[in-house]
Design an enzyme around this catalytic site. Structure first.
Site, PDB file in Angstrom:
ATOM      1  N   LYS A   1       5.236   2.840   0.908  1.00  0.00           N
ATOM      2  CA  LYS A   1       6.592   2.560   1.363  1.00  0.00           C
ATOM      3  C   LYS A   1       7.229   3.877   1.757  1.00  0.00           C
ATOM      4  O   LYS A   1       7.041   4.901   1.100  1.00  0.00           O
ATOM      5  CB  LYS A   1       7.399   1.885   0.253  1.00  0.00           C
ATOM      6  CG  LYS A   1       8.808   1.451   0.666  1.00  0.00           C
ATOM      7  CD  LYS A   1       9.548   0.796  -0.497  1.00  0.00           C
ATOM      8  CE  LYS A   1       8.895  -0.502  -0.909  1.00  0.00           C
ATOM      9  NZ  LYS A   1       9.696  -1.200  -1.952  1.00  0.00           N
ATOM     10  N   GLY A   2       7.972   3.865   2.882  1.00  0.00           N
ATOM     11  CA  GLY A   2       8.638   5.053   3.369  1.00  0.00           C
ATOM     12  C   GLY A   2      10.107   4.800   3.623  1.00  0.00           C
ATOM     13  O   GLY A   2      10.670   3.773   3.226  1.00  0.00           O
ATOM     14  N   GLU A   3      10.733   5.765   4.342  1.00  0.00           N
ATOM     15  CA  GLU A   3      12.173   5.680   4.583  1.00  0.00           C
ATOM     16  C   GLU A   3      12.519   4.530   5.516  1.00  0.00           C
ATOM     17  O   GLU A   3      13.549   3.886   5.372  1.00  0.00           O
ATOM     18  CB  GLU A   3      12.660   7.003   5.185  1.00  0.00           C
ATOM     19  CG  GLU A   3      14.157   7.046   5.473  1.00  0.00           C
ATOM     20  CD  GLU A   3      14.577   8.368   6.093  1.00  0.00           C
ATOM     21  OE1 GLU A   3      13.713   9.231   6.284  1.00  0.00           O
ATOM     22  OE2 GLU A   3      15.777   8.524   6.367  1.00  0.00           O
ATOM     23  N   PHE A   4      11.622   4.242   6.489  1.00  0.00           N
ATOM     24  CA  PHE A   4      11.957   3.255   7.508  1.00  0.00           C
ATOM     25  C   PHE A   4      11.102   1.991   7.434  1.00  0.00           C
ATOM     26  O   PHE A   4      11.350   1.051   8.171  1.00  0.00           O
ATOM     27  CB  PHE A   4      11.806   3.872   8.902  1.00  0.00           C
ATOM     28  CG  PHE A   4      12.688   5.058   9.119  1.00  0.00           C
ATOM     29  CD1 PHE A   4      14.060   4.899   9.281  1.00  0.00           C
ATOM     30  CD2 PHE A   4      12.159   6.339   9.141  1.00  0.00           C
ATOM     31  CE1 PHE A   4      14.873   5.984   9.476  1.00  0.00           C
ATOM     32  CE2 PHE A   4      12.975   7.430   9.332  1.00  0.00           C
ATOM     33  CZ  PHE A   4      14.337   7.252   9.495  1.00  0.00           C
ATOM     34  N   GLY A   5      10.102   1.949   6.566  1.00  0.00           N
ATOM     35  CA  GLY A   5       9.270   0.766   6.518  1.00  0.00           C
ATOM     36  C   GLY A   5       8.246   0.850   5.420  1.00  0.00           C
ATOM     37  O   GLY A   5       8.336   1.664   4.509  1.00  0.00           O
TER      38      GLY A   5
ATOM     39  N   ASP B   1       2.546  15.340  16.163  1.00  0.00           N
ATOM     40  CA  ASP B   1       2.734  15.211  14.708  1.00  0.00           C
ATOM     41  C   ASP B   1       1.384  15.221  13.999  1.00  0.00           C
ATOM     42  O   ASP B   1       1.171  14.478  13.045  1.00  0.00           O
ATOM     43  CB  ASP B   1       3.491  13.915  14.395  1.00  0.00           C
ATOM     44  CG  ASP B   1       4.081  13.920  12.979  1.00  0.00           C
ATOM     45  OD1 ASP B   1       4.056  14.988  12.327  1.00  0.00           O
ATOM     46  OD2 ASP B   1       4.556  12.871  12.523  1.00  0.00           O
TER      47      ASP B   1
ATOM     48  N   LEU C   1       0.816  -1.214   0.000  1.00  0.00           N
ATOM     49  CA  LEU C   1       0.000   0.000   0.000  1.00  0.00           C
ATOM     50  C   LEU C   1       0.843   1.255   0.000  1.00  0.00           C
ATOM     51  O   LEU C   1       0.428   2.291  -0.505  1.00  0.00           O
ATOM     52  CB  LEU C   1      -0.923   0.004   1.233  1.00  0.00           C
ATOM     53  CG  LEU C   1      -1.938  -1.138   1.313  1.00  0.00           C
ATOM     54  CD1 LEU C   1      -2.710  -1.049   2.618  1.00  0.00           C
ATOM     55  CD2 LEU C   1      -2.892  -1.092   0.133  1.00  0.00           C
TER      56      LEU C   1
END
Length: 880
Positions: free
Chosen positions: A516-520, A645, A514
């Site tokens: 994807k990011g920098e850490f997961g 955040d 679904l």
């Protein structure tokens, strides 16, 4: 029981204030409770004695208790006096009454299971005024206006306030409370207020007003760490001038006083700075100054420092050996520094290995060495590198001197290249590939003949294959999961929180990616429930290469945080699982969340504005998004959670278009006080941070309210970036200058006013989430009333079997003037919907109800039609 005036008893001195109560108990002349007299209200001066009494009749030895405001009186003299066999007097004496003694008094006695109480006496204590608010000390800029507050109360009332500046009366008389407006001062000044009533006067504490000034110069400037390209600097700030320090400037030059100095501005605290991109082996000088709202301080003293040089960057070339009768002569080319920062070369280092035994490195001056202490009958491996005062450079390629080589000269390695190993390697690879292909081909042929091989067995009704259980095991046994948690190295506290939400890996199946990011990443999954059915969920997991226990613990803490939440507008945790990996590697933690069909709110807003098929979002829908987020944040703040955040990207949109607050990676629970101070470096969303968070790393519910205002702005602009064109490093100065985000086009004044209140510089002036929710609900209700007064919007959807010339179904909308359209223009969300039915959509819900629409089984709602109905409020929408 009743109170009445007492004229005194033999042996008792006259009472300043008294009441008498009688209680007739069973066995007396009168049965039951008999009240006499009337309630008494008594007023006395502070410091005077007071005595109260009550009488009890019909009881031999009563246990009389005096009560004040519902609490048993403790610190007072209490006496019970027998008048006759069944008559008693209870006395309460207060020697010197204070303001705290004022209140409602009565006496009570227990008769079996029933408690009898007297009528009450209201005791009022009068005295000189008592201050509830006194003027406070202030620090202000010179000649800047300010206010002082003073409040005092009686009784007796009224209370009059007078203001004093030193020994001079400057204000009054004025009723309490009173505010003194001062146009400004030019020196340290004392103010006080005086409160008067008919009982006398009282004077407040003196409030000292000091003048703010630019700060003093920093001192103890130190270069803490130095490398070739970077240097870390720390300093101690001087006196702050009674105003908050907001930034410091570090000036760096090659020499003190040089005009072309580099200035680096850093927010404070902390009072440190990392200087980057310096030149190696270079002399520098630096100095520091700090600034508050009144201006910068003088610079501190210059501090000299020198960056470290570089080790040699190149390996010696043309490394070769020459055999002689006396030994082995080694030669190589001189290494010439490529960078001036490398500094002068030192001796070369020669490393040699014989029979798997490493010898001590030899230090060689020059580019030639004579090796005599070696065995010519054994193979020899040699390497050489250049060195300087900083360190060693890269080693040369290994030079191999074979024991069978009797040549007079051993040249460079590339001049003696042998092709035999290469040819052998290629042949080995080809043979291996051919063997694998043959094995796979034979296996495939056996599989295609499987049915033929077992035809005779199947005809006899016998099983073709027999299995025997090797061992029995339970996939869900908690011991296995507990062992896996232990292997993560997380804290026992976190492990205990996660025990009851652990889900075995075998209970769900991962699907498509679904996001994807920098850490997961986040993947779709099917979770098997206890009744055997499957539900679609989202699985959030760390990247496989993130193996640090600290990263895993931080990731799982977010899950533990979400476990405590239970609210329709706050993302709820489904569970936690661990994905096993081979070869003893740490398992991958996975957090299982509800599946949100429309993804994050920011992406949805962007798609409505600049997606491949843009669609219009009515104003009611946008305000409903804000109401949902306010509901969720109201819930979090009531549980002492600060999000830190909050943004549109961290709000998820469910299938029914309800918004849930999510992503609690930075959230914190407040256990004492009402704030959280960031103690370590973290990646934070600068453009959503409040002023106090930028300046002091201070986070409260009020800073979440600031972020909510920015999120409202994101919603009204359909996903635009706040403060476009302004760098993160410039945000603080931009905000401290009084600037705020501008009102978006088509944004109602009432909505923008709420945003602007969220961005107040004083955190306590910002509205609470409860207030924000109520105001937004009022606005939403007003919009709904407006929309119901408009004509229904008709959308004629042609049959899918009759495409237009472009090959797609055609949508016809009833024409209306712009003044009639209102917020009903949201029909753009269903452009190009294939359908064979005709629908009437009403923005206000005046045409057909949702039930009427659902009664058309021959024309079910497709996804885009459902989305439009949700936007227009025709389908149910959860609320807080």
């Amino acid at each position: 029981m009743a109170l009445r005036r007492s004229m005194g008893w033999p042996g008792l001195r006259p009472l300043l204030l008294a009441g008498l109560a009688s209680l007739l108990l069973p066995g007396s002349a009168a049965a039951g409770l008999k009240l006499m007299g009337a309630p008494v209200k008594m007023t006395v001066s502070q410091g005077q004695p007071v005595k109260l009494n009550c009488s009890v009749e019909g009881m031999e030895d009563p246990d009389i208790h005096w009560m004040k405001d519902g609490t048993v009186v403790q610190n007072a003299s209490q006496v019970s006096i027998s008048i006759s066999e069944h008559s008693w007097i209870g006395l309460l004496s207060l020697k010197s009454v204070e303001r705290s003694d004022a209140g409602l008094y009565w006496c009570q006695v227990k008769d079996g299971e029933e408690t009898k109480i007297s009528q009450s006496v209201w005791l009022t204590v009068e005295g000189v005024p008592f201050f509830t608010v006194e003027p406070k000390d202030l620090a202000v800029p010179p000649n800047a206006p300010f206010q002082l507050s003073c409040e005092a109360v009686g009784p007796p009332e009224p209370v009059t306030i007078y203001w004093w500046r030193g020994l001079t009366k400057v204000g009054g008389p004025a009723p309490s409370p009173s505010v003194l407006n001062v146009t400004g001062v030019t020196q340290r000044t004392e103010f006080s207020c005086e409160a008067r009533n008919i009982k006398g006067l009282a004077t407040s504490r003196p409030a000292i007003v000091r003048l703010q000034a630019p700060p003093a110069a920093p001192f103890n400037t130190t270069v803490t760490t130095i490398s070739s390209y970077n240097a870390s600097v720390a300093w101690v700030p001087g006196a702050d001038g009674l105003a908050l320090l907001h930034s410091c400037t570090v000036q760096v030059a090659h020499a003190p006083g040089e005009w072309e100095a580099l200035a680096v501005v850093v927010p404070v605290p902390p009072f440190t700075c990392l200087l980057r991109n310096l030149a190696p082996a270079t002399n520098y000088s630096l100095r520091v100054r700090c600034a508050n709202a009144l201006g910068p301080s003088p610079y501190g003293d210059w501090v000299p420092f020198q960056t470290k040089g570089l080790a040699p960057a190149r390996a010696p070339q043309n490394f070769h050996a020459i055999r002689t009768d006396s030994g082995l002569i080694l030669e190589w080319e001189e290494v010439i520094p490529e960078d001036p920062g490398e500094g002068p070369l030192g001796p070369y280092k020669l490393s040699w290995v014989q029979e798997n035994g490493t010898q001590d490195e030899l230090m060689v001056e020059g580019t030639r060495a004579n090796l005599t202490d070696w065995d010519p009958q054994k193979d020899l491996i040699l390497r050489v590198c250049a060195s300087n005062a900083i360190g060693d450079g890269p080693w040369s390629q290994p030079l191999v001197v074979s024991s069978h080589d009797h040549a007079g000269r051993q040249g460079p390695p590339h001049s003696r290249t042998s092709w035999v190993p290469v040819v052998l390697g290629v042949l080995t690879a080809l043979i291996t590939a051919a063997a694998l292909a043959l094995i796979l081909l034979r296996k495939r042929r056996k599989e295609t003949r499987f049915g033929q091989a077992f035809d005779s067995v199947m005809a006899r009704g016998e099983p073709a294959v027999h299995f025997r259980a090797a061992r029995s095991f339970n996939r869900e046994r908690p011991e296995r999961i507990e062992a896996t948690l232990d292997s993560l190295g997380i804290s026992d506290e976190l492990k205990e929180k996660l025990e009851d939400v652990l889900i075995p890996e075998q209970q769900f199946t991962l699907g498509r990616m679904l996001g994807k990011g920098e850490f997961g990443s986040v993947r779709e999954a099917q979770l098997k429930q206890e009744d055997g059915s499957f539900v679609k969920v989202a699985v959030k997991m760390l990247k496989a290469d993130i193996i640090a226990s600290s990263d895993i613990e931080e990731f799982l803490r977010e899950a533990a945080c979400m476990k405590e939440f239970d609210h329709p507008h706050v993302a709820k945790l489904v569970g936690v699982s661990l994905r096993s990996r081979a070869k003893g590697r740490l398992p991958i933690p996975m957090v299982i969340l509800p599946f949100m069909k429309h993804g994050d709110l920011h992406a949805f807003l962007l798609a409505s504005r600049i997606g491949e098929n843009p669609f219009n979002l009515p104003l009611q829908t946008l305000v409903r998004f804000m109401v949902d987020i306010a509901c969720g944040m109201e819930y979090l703040s009531s549980r002492n959670f600060i999000h830190r955040d909050l943004a549109a990207r961290n709000c998820m949109l469910a299938e029914d278009m309800t918004v849930c607050v999510a992503d609690f990676g930075l959230s914190r629970k407040i256990y004492s006080g009402d704030y959280y101070r960031q103690g370590c470096a973290s990646k934070l969303p600068v453009k959503w941070l409040a002023l106090e968070s930028l300046a002091d790393n201070l986070y409260t519910v009020h800073s979440d309210v600031w972020a909510f205002g920015v999120t409202m702005w994101e919603i009204m602009t359909r996903g635009q970036t706040p403060y476009a064109g302004i760098e993160n490093a410039e945000i603080y100065n931009y905000l401290i200058g009084g600037n705020r985000l501008k009102q978006p086009p088509e944004c109602m004044e009432e909505v923008y006013d709420l945003m602007y209140q969220c961005w107040s510089a004083d955190p306590k002036q910002r509205p609470s989430f409860t207030c924000l929710r109520m105001e937004l609900e009022n606005i939403l209700g007003h919009l709904s009333v407006l929309s119901t007064s408009q004509d229904p919007l008709y959308i004629n959807i042609e049959r899918a079997e009759q495409p237009t010339e472009s090959g797609s179904p055609e949508v016809h909308c009833g024409e209306r003037s712009s003044s009639e359209a209102g917020d009903g223009s949201g029909v753009g969300a269903v452009g190009g919907i294939p359908s064979d039915s005709r629908y009437i959509f009403s923005p206000g819900g005046l045409s057909e109800s949702p039930g009427q629409l659902e009664q058309q089984p021959e024309s079910p709602l497709n996804e885009n039609q459902r989305l439009l109905l949700l936007q227009q409020g025709l389908l149910p929408h959860s609320s807080c």
